[in-house]
Design a protein around this motif. Structure first.
Motif, mmCIF file in Angstrom:
data_model
loop_
_atom_site.group_PDB
_atom_site.id
_atom_site.type_symbol
_atom_site.label_atom_id
_atom_site.label_comp_id
_atom_site.label_asym_id
_atom_site.label_seq_id
_atom_site.Cartn_x
_atom_site.Cartn_y
_atom_site.Cartn_z
ATOM 1 N N LEU A 185 0.828 -1.205 0.000
ATOM 2 C CA LEU A 185 0.000 0.000 0.000
ATOM 3 C C LEU A 185 0.860 1.252 0.000
ATOM 4 O O LEU A 185 0.587 2.198 -0.740
ATOM 5 C CB LEU A 185 -0.952 0.013 1.189
ATOM 6 C CG LEU A 185 -1.875 1.239 1.272
ATOM 7 C CD1 LEU A 185 -2.790 1.309 0.058
ATOM 8 C CD2 LEU A 185 -2.686 1.195 2.548
ATOM 9 N N LEU A 186 1.888 1.272 0.796
ATOM 10 C CA LEU A 186 2.771 2.435 0.857
ATOM 11 C C LEU A 186 3.382 2.714 -0.510
ATOM 12 O O LEU A 186 3.342 3.848 -1.002
ATOM 13 C CB LEU A 186 3.875 2.212 1.886
ATOM 14 C CG LEU A 186 4.931 3.309 1.961
ATOM 15 C CD1 LEU A 186 4.296 4.619 2.408
ATOM 16 C CD2 LEU A 186 6.049 2.907 2.886
ATOM 17 N N ALA A 187 3.922 1.708 -1.135
ATOM 18 C CA ALA A 187 4.564 1.892 -2.435
ATOM 19 C C ALA A 187 3.559 2.335 -3.488
ATOM 20 O O ALA A 187 3.820 3.248 -4.276
ATOM 21 C CB ALA A 187 5.266 0.604 -2.860
ATOM 22 N N LYS A 188 2.386 1.718 -3.513
ATOM 23 C CA LYS A 188 1.366 2.106 -4.500
ATOM 24 C C LYS A 188 0.890 3.535 -4.270
ATOM 25 O O LYS A 188 0.633 4.271 -5.222
ATOM 26 C CB LYS A 188 0.186 1.136 -4.448
ATOM 27 C CG LYS A 188 0.500 -0.204 -5.056
ATOM 28 C CD LYS A 188 -0.689 -1.132 -4.971
ATOM 29 C CE LYS A 188 -0.344 -2.478 -5.552
ATOM 30 N NZ LYS A 188 -1.459 -3.410 -5.464
ATOM 31 N N ARG B 10 9.936 6.013 -8.612
ATOM 32 C CA ARG B 10 10.667 4.911 -9.255
ATOM 33 C C ARG B 10 11.165 3.919 -8.205
ATOM 34 O O ARG B 10 11.101 2.700 -8.412
ATOM 35 C CB ARG B 10 11.813 5.463 -10.094
ATOM 36 C CG ARG B 10 11.322 6.201 -11.345
ATOM 37 C CD ARG B 10 12.449 6.523 -12.302
ATOM 38 N NE ARG B 10 13.400 7.499 -11.768
ATOM 39 C CZ ARG B 10 13.253 8.821 -11.836
ATOM 40 N NH1 ARG B 10 12.184 9.336 -12.426
ATOM 41 N NH2 ARG B 10 14.174 9.621 -11.343
ATOM 42 N N ALA B 11 11.620 4.433 -7.074
ATOM 43 C CA ALA B 11 12.051 3.543 -5.994
ATOM 44 C C ALA B 11 10.863 2.741 -5.454
ATOM 45 O O ALA B 11 10.981 1.550 -5.178
ATOM 46 C CB ALA B 11 12.697 4.357 -4.870
ATOM 47 N N ALA B 12 9.716 3.415 -5.312
ATOM 48 C CA ALA B 12 8.517 2.731 -4.819
ATOM 49 C C ALA B 12 8.089 1.626 -5.782
ATOM 50 O O ALA B 12 7.646 0.557 -5.352
ATOM 51 C CB ALA B 12 7.389 3.728 -4.614
ATOM 52 N N LEU C 292 3.117 10.651 -6.621
ATOM 53 C CA LEU C 292 4.352 11.279 -7.086
ATOM 54 C C LEU C 292 4.856 10.631 -8.375
ATOM 55 O O LEU C 292 5.967 10.104 -8.420
ATOM 56 C CB LEU C 292 5.433 11.170 -6.000
ATOM 57 C CG LEU C 292 5.139 11.804 -4.660
ATOM 58 C CD1 LEU C 292 6.188 11.414 -3.641
ATOM 59 C CD2 LEU C 292 5.074 13.322 -4.802
ATOM 60 N N PRO C 293 4.074 10.662 -9.439
ATOM 61 C CA PRO C 293 4.528 10.021 -10.676
ATOM 62 C C PRO C 293 5.774 10.723 -11.231
ATOM 63 O O PRO C 293 5.957 11.916 -11.065
ATOM 64 C CB PRO C 293 3.336 10.158 -11.613
ATOM 65 C CG PRO C 293 2.558 11.304 -11.074
ATOM 66 C CD PRO C 293 2.792 11.329 -9.594
ATOM 67 N N ASP C 294 6.621 9.963 -11.859
ATOM 68 C CA ASP C 294 7.839 10.464 -12.509
ATOM 69 C C ASP C 294 8.804 11.152 -11.552
ATOM 70 O O ASP C 294 9.553 12.044 -11.948
ATOM 71 C CB ASP C 294 7.487 11.400 -13.668
ATOM 72 C CG ASP C 294 6.668 10.689 -14.734
ATOM 73 O OD1 ASP C 294 6.945 9.494 -14.961
ATOM 74 O OD2 ASP C 294 5.780 11.316 -15.316
#
Length: 73
Positions: A14-17, A30-32, A23-25
């Motif tokens: 959930l955190l990564a998604k 990218r790390a997420a 915060l796209p781009d």
């Protein structure tokens, strides 16, 4: 074997998604995205290890019982 329930406590998924969605781009996005991939790979590996351990337990239990029984005679 593992009492963790990803549906009740989604954690890293959930955190990564959420980071990717908000915060796209961005470098953090990218790390997420990499964290999401690693989290799914880890879950799959955990499932495979759990299944292998359960299979081993089923196969070895009769042998262990026989050893215990034979020593008690």
């Amino acid at each position: 074997m593992n009492p963790y329930d990803a549906n009740a406590h989604p954690g890293k998924h959930l955190l990564a998604k959420t980071v990717v969605a908000h915060l796209p781009d961005q470098p953090l996005s990218r790390a997420a995205t990499r964290v999401i991939g690693a989290a799914y790979e880890l879950d799959e590996l955990h499932n495979r290890v759990t299944n292998a351990a359960q299979d081993a337990h089923r196969l070895l239990e009769p042998v262990a019982r026989e050893l215990v029984f034979s020593r008690s005679r």
